[in-house]
Design an enzyme around this catalytic site. Structure first.
Site, PDB file in Angstrom:
ATOM      1  N   ALA A  45       0.855  -1.190   0.000  1.00  0.00           N
ATOM      2  CA  ALA A  45       0.000   0.000   0.000  1.00  0.00           C
ATOM      3  C   ALA A  45       0.885   1.233   0.000  1.00  0.00           C
ATOM      4  CB  ALA A  45      -0.914   0.016   1.227  1.00  0.00           C
ATOM      5  N   ALA A  47       0.501   3.696   1.808  1.00  0.00           N
ATOM      6  CA  ALA A  47       0.645   4.167   3.185  1.00  0.00           C
ATOM      7  C   ALA A  47       1.668   3.362   3.984  1.00  0.00           C
ATOM      8  CB  ALA A  47      -0.702   4.111   3.894  1.00  0.00           C
ATOM      9  N   TYR A  48       2.049   2.182   3.505  1.00  0.00           N
ATOM     10  CA  TYR A  48       2.967   1.353   4.270  1.00  0.00           C
ATOM     11  C   TYR A  48       4.366   1.969   4.258  1.00  0.00           C
ATOM     12  CZ  TYR A  48      -0.592  -2.358   4.132  1.00  0.00           C
ATOM     13  OH  TYR A  48      -1.742  -3.094   4.260  1.00  0.00           O
ATOM     14  N   ASN A  49       4.806   2.376   5.428  1.00  0.00           N
ATOM     15  CA  ASN A  49       6.147   2.949   5.605  1.00  0.00           C
ATOM     16  C   ASN A  49       6.395   4.112   4.647  1.00  0.00           C
ATOM     17  OD1 ASN A  49       6.549   0.884   7.516  1.00  0.00           O
ATOM     18  ND2 ASN A  49       7.253  -0.509   5.920  1.00  0.00           N
ATOM     19  N   GLU A  50       5.345   4.910   4.459  1.00  0.00           N
ATOM     20  CA  GLU A  50       5.425   6.133   3.643  1.00  0.00           C
ATOM     21  C   GLU A  50       5.943   5.850   2.228  1.00  0.00           C
ATOM     22  OE1 GLU A  50       7.944   8.293   6.388  1.00  0.00           O
ATOM     23  OE2 GLU A  50       6.211   9.440   7.096  1.00  0.00           O
TER      24      GLU A  50
END
Length: 337
Positions: A45, A47-50
């Site tokens: 995604a 959003a995962y770890n920016e």
């Protein structure tokens, strides 16, 4: 959409506060091991770890023929205004180093509660315009399949009315998180929407690694299973939790595992993967050994009698927690509705 029974959850890749550091060498090793084992679906995604999860996965997949793998990523609901959605899709493609993604999912419903988890900005994207844009990206070939994640029955019906077919609905589903069985899992089966299950091992709780609930790290005690009133709790659901029911369920599961001579993790993985309507069960792993265990766990069908025993072991917890799909918020603030 064809998916393997086991997929690799890639939130850990790229390293971050939630899962801790992960080197690119570790990412390369686990991704290559996954492909060799036939675990060819990779889930990430923006959003995962920016964005670092997508970047790390893209690097790890270099040299592997594109047609051998299936890549799924998710867009945050706060980024689904048409121009932003196109820009964020392009950014994900760049980070992954690919010309298209096989599966592009809306991470949570496009509602005020769903959006508030990702941004404080006063954005209110149009659901209709968002799915129209997703359809356009699908027509352009940048997205092969449209999916959703954490969509309850009403939100799924809305998505189906705007962008049929919806290939998958990604849901939290495990032996101790069975709310999906009440409504949305049957509806997905009726509508031909595959379900990708995440948190299959409940963030390690179903591996037997913790001697007691107090040993579970605070970051993993945020769900409604746990008492939010404990000191230093990171939970935001505000409730007392269901720790007595959870402890009893885990004790029963451990006894069954000992009786049949299998690990609790293997039983938990096999149980999810054998549930009708589950297209793929995601496992997160830093170790090729753990990934091999997950693959082995689903090779043989789960005997009906054993499945029934696992069902009964966790039924009291399921009934106590109720049908709310959002395990991080109170039922009154359920973001899936």
């Amino acid at each position: 959409m064809d998916l393997p029974k086991i997929g690799l959850g890639c939130w850990e890749l790229g390293g971050g506060d939630y899962w801790g550091p992960t080197s690119q060498a570790e990412a390369d090793a686990i991704v290559r091991e996954a492909v060799e084992l036939g675990v060819t679906y990779f889930d990430t995604a923006e959003a995962y770890n920016e964005g670092r999860s997508e970047e790390s996965l893209g690097i790890a997949l270099r040299g592997i023929p594109r047609e051998q793998v299936t890549i799924g990523t998710k867009i945050s609901p706060s980024n689904t205004e048409p121009a932003a959605l196109v820009a964020h899709c392009e950014a994900s493609l760049r980070r992954l180093g690919v010309e298209y993604v096989d599966l592009y999912m809306v991470h949570w419903p496009i509602t005020p509660d769903g959006i508030a988890h990702f941004t404080d900005a006063p954005v209110r994207p149009s659901v209709e315009a968002a799915f129209e844009t997703l359809c356009r990206l699908r027509e352009q070939g940048k997205v092969r399949h449209i999916g959703v994640s954490n969509f309850g029955v009403a939100r799924l019906a809305e998505a189906l009315s705007l962008a049929r077919p919806i290939a998958v609905n990604q849901l939290c589903y495990s032996l101790v998180s069975r709310a999906a069985e009440a409504q949305v899992l049957p509806r997905c089966r009726e509508a031909g929407v595959g379900v990708i299950a995440y948190m299959v091992l409940q963030q390690g709780l179903l591996t037997g690694r913790y001697a007691s609930l107090q040993d579970v790290p605070s970051m993993f005690r945020r769900t409604r299973h746990f008492d939010s009133r404990r000191p230093n709790s990171l939970a935001r659901h505000g409730g007392p939790g269901f720790e007595a029911e959870l402890t009893a369920a885990l004790s029963r599961l451990e006894a069954i595992a000992v009786e049949v001579g299998r690990s609790m993790a293997d039983l938990a993985t096999a149980w999810v993967a054998s549930t009708p309507g589950i297209a793929c069960a995601l496992v997160g792993s830093r170790s090729p050994r753990h990934l091999r265990s997950a693959v082995e766990a689903v090779r043989a069908p789960l005997p009906p009698q054993l499945r029934s025993a696992l069902d009964e072991a966790t039924r009291t917890l399921m009934e106590a927690m109720g049908p709310s799909l959002d395990f991080f918020q109170s039922p009154e603030s359920d973001r899936t509705l």
